[in-house]
Design an enzyme around this catalytic site. Structure first.
Site, PDB file in Angstrom:
ATOM      1  N   ARG A 200      -1.796  -6.404  -8.161  1.00 23.86           N
ATOM      2  CA  ARG A 200      -0.764  -7.479  -7.692  1.00 23.86           C
ATOM      3  C   ARG A 200      -1.006  -8.845  -8.648  1.00 23.86           C
ATOM      4  NH1 ARG A 200      -3.215  -8.111  -1.997  1.00 23.86           N
ATOM      5  NH2 ARG A 200      -4.862  -8.529  -3.428  1.00 23.86           N
TER       6      ARG A 200
ATOM      7  N   SER B 278      -3.340  -7.549   2.778  1.00 27.50           N
ATOM      8  CA  SER B 278      -3.886  -7.260   4.382  1.00 27.50           C
ATOM      9  C   SER B 278      -4.319  -8.631   4.938  1.00 27.50           C
ATOM     10  CB  SER B 278      -4.805  -6.299   4.507  1.00 27.50           C
ATOM     11  OG  SER B 278      -4.335  -4.975   3.995  1.00 27.50           O
TER      12      SER B 278
ATOM     13  N   LYS C 124     -18.868  -4.609   8.200  1.00 29.37           N
ATOM     14  CA  LYS C 124     -17.899  -5.557   8.288  1.00 29.37           C
ATOM     15  C   LYS C 124     -17.005  -5.094   9.493  1.00 29.37           C
ATOM     16  CE  LYS C 124     -16.194  -6.709   3.793  1.00 29.37           C
ATOM     17  NZ  LYS C 124     -15.126  -6.724   2.803  1.00 29.37           N
TER      18      LYS C 124
ATOM     19  N   HIS D 160       0.968  -1.263  -0.100  1.00 25.78           N
ATOM     20  CA  HIS D 160      -0.036   0.006  -0.205  1.00 25.78           C
ATOM     21  C   HIS D 160       0.741   1.283  -0.116  1.00 25.78           C
ATOM     22  CE1 HIS D 160      -3.073  -2.490   2.148  1.00 25.78           C
ATOM     23  NE2 HIS D 160      -3.762  -2.355   1.108  1.00 25.78           N
TER      24      HIS D 160
END
Length: 161
Positions: free
Chosen positions: A90, A127, A41, A17
């Site tokens: 990614r 993460s 969440k 990040h």
């Protein structure tokens, strides 16, 4: 002023990040690192903790500020005069998802999206994976900024041991 947003959950922020944030800060006059708030969440870190860590991580970048948003990212962009979204990629699966989001965002409000290839050193770092490895006591120190490692060590006492 050319302004971009680097959106994400940042639960927690990783060196991947930070790489995208730093690279974006060289391309835009101002970069907003925006933490998405999803009340449905439950994250590992509370929103305020994430904002605090991100402020510390990005303190050396004078044209970067940290904020949070709830709802549609394009609405946040419109309200804050942000013309571009900067995101890291990614993998091919990231591209498929991000391309759809970029096209939808552009169609909704004209916000452009810059998709940046990740630094290969962080291509596998997410993460979710960092949290999983940390919970099992694995050494994730090289994948996250020092403040994040410190906070993860508080959550997972056997981290790195």
């Amino acid at each position: 002023m050319r302004r971009a947003v680097c959106p994400g959950s940042y639960d927690p922020a990783t060196n991947g990040h930070l790489d995208i944030i730093e690279r974006s800060s060289r391309l835009f006059d101002e970069v907003v690192v925006a933490v998405g708030v999803n009340k449905n969440k439950k994250g590992l870190f509370e929103i305020e903790e994430r904002l605090e860590m991100l402020r510390e991580i990005t303190a050396k970048l004078p044209n970067v500020r940290v904020d949070s948003w709830e709802g549609l990212l394009v609405d946040y962009c419109r309200e804050n005069d942000i013309a571009a979204v900067a995101k890291g990629l990614r993998s091919v699966s990231d591209f498929d998802y991000e391309l759809q989001m970029a096209q939808m965002n552009r169609e909704l409000t004209g916000v452009e999206t810059l998709l940046m290839a990740n630094n290969p050193a962080y291509g596998f770092v997410s993460s979710s994976l960092v949290k999983e490895v940390a919970a099992l006591g694995g050494d994730i120190e090289r994948f996250v900024p020092p403040i994040v490692y410190e906070r993860l060590s508080e959550k997972f006492p056997k981290l790195g041991g």
